[in-house]
Design a protein around this motif. Structure first.
Motif, PDB file in Angstrom:
ATOM      1  N   VAL A   1      22.841  39.886  45.770  1.00 33.13           N
ATOM      2  CA  VAL A   1      23.739  39.011  45.022  1.00 33.13           C
ATOM      3  C   VAL A   1      24.095  39.714  43.722  1.00 33.13           C
ATOM      4  O   VAL A   1      23.209  40.115  42.967  1.00 33.13           O
ATOM      5  CB  VAL A   1      23.084  37.645  44.720  1.00 33.13           C
ATOM      6  N   ILE A   2      25.397  39.876  43.475  1.00 26.00           N
ATOM      7  CA  ILE A   2      25.833  40.474  42.214  1.00 26.00           C
ATOM      8  C   ILE A   2      26.918  39.613  41.594  1.00 26.00           C
ATOM      9  O   ILE A   2      27.637  38.902  42.282  1.00 26.00           O
ATOM     10  CB  ILE A   2      26.356  41.921  42.392  1.00 26.00           C
ATOM     11  N   GLU A   3      27.003  39.672  40.273  1.00 25.66           N
ATOM     12  CA  GLU A   3      28.105  39.064  39.531  1.00 25.66           C
ATOM     13  C   GLU A   3      29.047  40.206  39.182  1.00 25.66           C
ATOM     14  O   GLU A   3      28.647  41.189  38.569  1.00 25.66           O
ATOM     15  CB  GLU A   3      27.602  38.396  38.250  1.00 25.66           C
ATOM     16  N   SER A   4      30.293  40.100  39.598  1.00 26.49           N
ATOM     17  CA  SER A   4      31.251  41.183  39.424  1.00 26.49           C
ATOM     18  C   SER A   4      32.453  40.714  38.620  1.00 26.49           C
ATOM     19  O   SER A   4      32.852  39.557  38.704  1.00 26.49           O
ATOM     20  CB  SER A   4      31.716  41.685  40.791  1.00 26.49           C
ATOM     21  N   ARG A   5      33.017  41.639  37.851  1.00 26.77           N
ATOM     22  CA  ARG A   5      34.257  41.352  37.124  1.00 26.77           C
ATOM     23  C   ARG A   5      35.472  41.647  37.987  1.00 26.77           C
ATOM     24  O   ARG A   5      36.594  41.350  37.592  1.00 26.77           O
ATOM     25  CB  ARG A   5      34.324  42.192  35.859  1.00 26.77           C
ATOM     26  N   GLN A   6      35.264  42.238  39.148  1.00 26.27           N
ATOM     27  CA  GLN A   6      36.365  42.533  40.054  1.00 26.27           C
ATOM     28  C   GLN A   6      36.936  41.233  40.604  1.00 26.27           C
ATOM     29  O   GLN A   6      36.220  40.252  40.763  1.00 26.27           O
ATOM     30  CB  GLN A   6      35.890  43.416  41.199  1.00 26.27           C
ATOM     31  N   SER A   7      38.229  41.247  40.901  1.00 27.71           N
ATOM     32  CA  SER A   7      38.856  40.061  41.482  1.00 27.71           C
ATOM     33  C   SER A   7      38.470  39.948  42.951  1.00 27.71           C
ATOM     34  O   SER A   7      37.961  40.901  43.551  1.00 27.71           O
ATOM     35  CB  SER A   7      40.379  40.157  41.357  1.00 27.71           C
ATOM     36  N   ALA A   8      38.721  38.789  43.533  1.00 28.27           N
ATOM     37  CA  ALA A   8      38.422  38.575  44.946  1.00 28.27           C
ATOM     38  C   ALA A   8      39.202  39.557  45.813  1.00 28.27           C
ATOM     39  O   ALA A   8      38.686  40.068  46.807  1.00 28.27           O
ATOM     40  CB  ALA A   8      38.739  37.139  45.350  1.00 28.27           C
ATOM     41  N   GLU A   9      40.431  39.853  45.424  1.00 32.92           N
ATOM     42  CA  GLU A   9      41.260  40.785  46.181  1.00 32.92           C
ATOM     43  C   GLU A   9      40.700  42.205  46.127  1.00 32.92           C
ATOM     44  O   GLU A   9      40.715  42.923  47.120  1.00 32.92           O
ATOM     45  CB  GLU A   9      42.703  40.770  45.652  1.00 32.92           C
ATOM     46  N   GLU A  10      40.170  42.608  44.958  1.00 34.87           N
ATOM     47  CA  GLU A  10      39.577  43.942  44.820  1.00 34.87           C
ATOM     48  C   GLU A  10      38.305  44.069  45.652  1.00 34.87           C
ATOM     49  O   GLU A  10      38.074  45.086  46.298  1.00 34.87           O
ATOM     50  CB  GLU A  10      39.266  44.248  43.356  1.00 34.87           C
ATOM     51  N   VAL A  11      37.494  43.019  45.651  1.00 35.85           N
ATOM     52  CA  VAL A  11      36.264  43.033  46.445  1.00 35.85           C
ATOM     53  C   VAL A  11      36.610  43.085  47.927  1.00 35.85           C
ATOM     54  O   VAL A  11      36.036  43.868  48.691  1.00 35.85           O
ATOM     55  CB  VAL A  11      35.377  41.800  46.128  1.00 35.85           C
ATOM     56  N   GLN A  12      37.559  42.270  48.342  1.00 37.12           N
ATOM     57  CA  GLN A  12      37.967  42.259  49.746  1.00 37.12           C
ATOM     58  C   GLN A  12      38.511  43.626  50.171  1.00 37.12           C
ATOM     59  O   GLN A  12      38.201  44.111  51.254  1.00 37.12           O
ATOM     60  CB  GLN A  12      39.011  41.179  49.991  1.00 37.12           C
ATOM     61  N   ALA A  13      39.310  44.253  49.331  1.00 36.66           N
ATOM     62  CA  ALA A  13      39.856  45.576  49.656  1.00 36.66           C
ATOM     63  C   ALA A  13      38.745  46.610  49.792  1.00 36.66           C
ATOM     64  O   ALA A  13      38.782  47.456  50.698  1.00 36.66           O
ATOM     65  CB  ALA A  13      40.853  46.003  48.589  1.00 36.66           C
TER      66      ALA A  13
END
Length: 75
Positions: free
Chosen positions: A15-27
């Motif tokens: 489990v991580i907290e990321s500043r990346q957007s959902a679209e960036e994570v999905q990509a």
């Protein structure tokens, strides 16, 4: 953004907290699972990189962007 990564043959998820957007994570997940990369690479909110072998990824859960709660008031 909370991201949960299930890893094969591991009893706990990452489990991580990321500043990346959902679209960036999905990509990033699609690129790793599409055989373009041997690793799934994500960055947490402190700038640390989390690397997971893409062939061991069981699932990825992308949570909603949550604002920080401030104060002690009842909701």
């Amino acid at each position: 953004m909370e991201v949960k990564i299930g890893v094969q043959h591991a009893p706990r998820e990452i489990v991580i907290e990321s500043r990346q957007s959902a679209e960036e994570v999905q990509a990033a997940v699609e690129a790793a699972l599409g055989k373009n990369s041997a690793l799934l690479s994500l960055e947490d909110e402190h700038g640390r990189r989390v690397l997971v072998p893409s062939d061991k990824v069981a699932y990825v859960e992308i949570g909603e962007q949550a604002g920080r709660k401030v104060g002690f008031g009842a909701l």
